[in-house]
Design an enzyme around this catalytic site. Structure first.
Site, PDB file in Angstrom:
ATOM      1  N   PRO A 148       1.770  10.850  -7.813  1.00  0.00           N
ATOM      2  CA  PRO A 148       1.065  11.525  -6.718  1.00  0.00           C
ATOM      3  C   PRO A 148      -0.239  12.153  -7.216  1.00  0.00           C
ATOM      4  CG  PRO A 148       3.404  12.026  -6.651  1.00  0.00           C
ATOM      5  CD  PRO A 148       3.169  11.298  -7.943  1.00  0.00           C
ATOM      6  N   TYR A 149      -0.255  12.627  -8.453  1.00  0.00           N
ATOM      7  CA  TYR A 149      -1.499  13.146  -9.038  1.00  0.00           C
ATOM      8  C   TYR A 149      -2.595  12.074  -8.974  1.00  0.00           C
ATOM      9  CZ  TYR A 149      -4.865  14.128 -12.741  1.00  0.00           C
ATOM     10  OH  TYR A 149      -6.027  14.307 -13.438  1.00  0.00           O
ATOM     11  N   GLY A 150      -2.254  10.872  -9.425  1.00  0.00           N
ATOM     12  CA  GLY A 150      -3.221   9.772  -9.425  1.00  0.00           C
ATOM     13  C   GLY A 150      -3.709   9.460  -8.015  1.00  0.00           C
TER      14      GLY A 150
END
Ligand code: UGA
Length: 317
Positions: A148-150
């Site tokens: 999700p960070y990416g």
């Protein structure tokens, strides 16, 4: 140059601000000093920069009146954000959308509102690629993040490109590949490994340690930012900034043992979801557009980071 650095108290932001001040730039820095890791480290970075001439604002980009702040600014280096690949699952994702996506959109709107909009150099990430079908990854490859960070970094990158293309703002996104060096964030691999070695504790490795990273030394990343601030580029460009050191986590531990001069025990823990198996980027575009190439080898860079943390430890005792 009059520069605004967001995320100025962090690892890369503070290293960049220091260099800008050394080069004679006038630098305004913003950082909301979130508690993702020890705030004292960020305060120390900010205080150190203030002593060198930084105008520091301990503020959140989402609450700051950005328009007057941007008046007269030539370049915005946008490094503020919520880092951490492995922590981005679950309820914490709200932080990632706010601090990575919404904060970037808010900044871009304020940039757009300027009579003469500054250039925007955005800190993107190799995590936009995920597990790629082929390496080295190139900027036109289909990005497919595995965390999700990416996803949040990619969404913000798209916004940066969009504002560049739509409004002619000079924006450029630099995709950094696992940056390391002095003052590295305490949650990242090398600072944890060095801390373990210095404290005679075992290193924790997630998975089998055969994951490959294209580790990039922080001074090389700073240099790419400086070049991106003045290069002749088309609005909305995106480029990889990678160290050219595709090595496994296991290899880096062997290197660290050589630097440390003693073996360091390793404890294996399960692989973490969201952790890409491999990163490795082509620097051809950065070379052609910026005349940039990495200059610090992994052996040299890791030695410098080790020396930095060893010295800090001596200072404390
Ligand atoms: C790093 C940064 O944390 C991200 O903010 C950045 O966007 C990303 O690089 C990027 O290049 O896009 P990561 O590659 O996970 O993410 O960096 P490290 O924390 O240094 O981890 C490197 C590797 O070591 C990972 O495979 C990780 O699982 C492993 N690791 C990390 C361990 O085995 N043990 C640890 O204690 C820490």
């Amino acid at each position: 140059m009059r520069a605004l650095v967001t995320g100025v108290a962090g690892f890369i932001g503070s290293t960049l601000a220091r260099r800008l001040l050394e080069e004679g730039a006038s630098v305004v820095g913003v950082d909301s000093l979130t508690d993702y890791y020890d705030r004292a480290l960020k305060r120390r970075n900010a205080t150190d920069m203030q002593a060198r001439g930084l105008l520091f604002l301990a503020e959140d980009l989402l609450r700051l009146d950005l328009k007057p702040l941007l008046e007269g600014i030539d370049v915005v280096f946008h490094l503020a954000g919520q880092p951490g690949v492995r922590a981005s699952w679950g309820n914490d994702f709200e932080r990632y959308t706010e601090r990575n996506v919404l904060a970037t959109q808010t900044l871009l709107e304020a940039v757009r509102a300027q009579a003469s909009p500054p250039r925007v150099v955005y800190a993107s990430s190799s995590s936009v690629y995920g597990d790629a079908p082929q390496y080295p990854t190139r900027e036109n490859d289909l990005p497919r993040p595995v965390s999700p960070y990416g996803v949040s970094k990619l969404a913000a990158e798209h916004l940066v490109t969009l504002y560049g293309l739509q409004f002619g703002i000079q924006t450029v996104s630099l995709r950094y590949f696992t940056v390391y060096g002095p003052r590295q964030r305490p949650d990242m691999a090398f600072s944890r490994f060095i801390d373990a070695a210095l404290n005679q504790q075992p290193i924790t490795v997630y998975g089998d340690g055969k994951q490959v990273r294209d580790f990039t030394y922080v001074d090389d990343v700073v240099q790419a930012n400086l070049l991106a601030a003045s290069a002749s580029l088309s609005p909305g460009e995106v480029m990889n900034i990678s160290g050219g050191s595709s090595v496994t986590v296991r290899d880096t531990i062997r290197l660290l043992e050589e630097i440390h001069g003693a073996p360091v025990p390793v404890r294996f823990e399960p692989r973490v979801v969201g952790d890409a198996q491999r990163t490795g980027g082509s620097n051809e575009r950065a070379k052609a557009s910026l005349g940039w190439r990495p200059t610090v080898s992994i052996a040299e860079g890791l030695s410098r980071e080790y020396a930095y943390f060893a010295e800090r430890r001596r200072d404390r005792s």
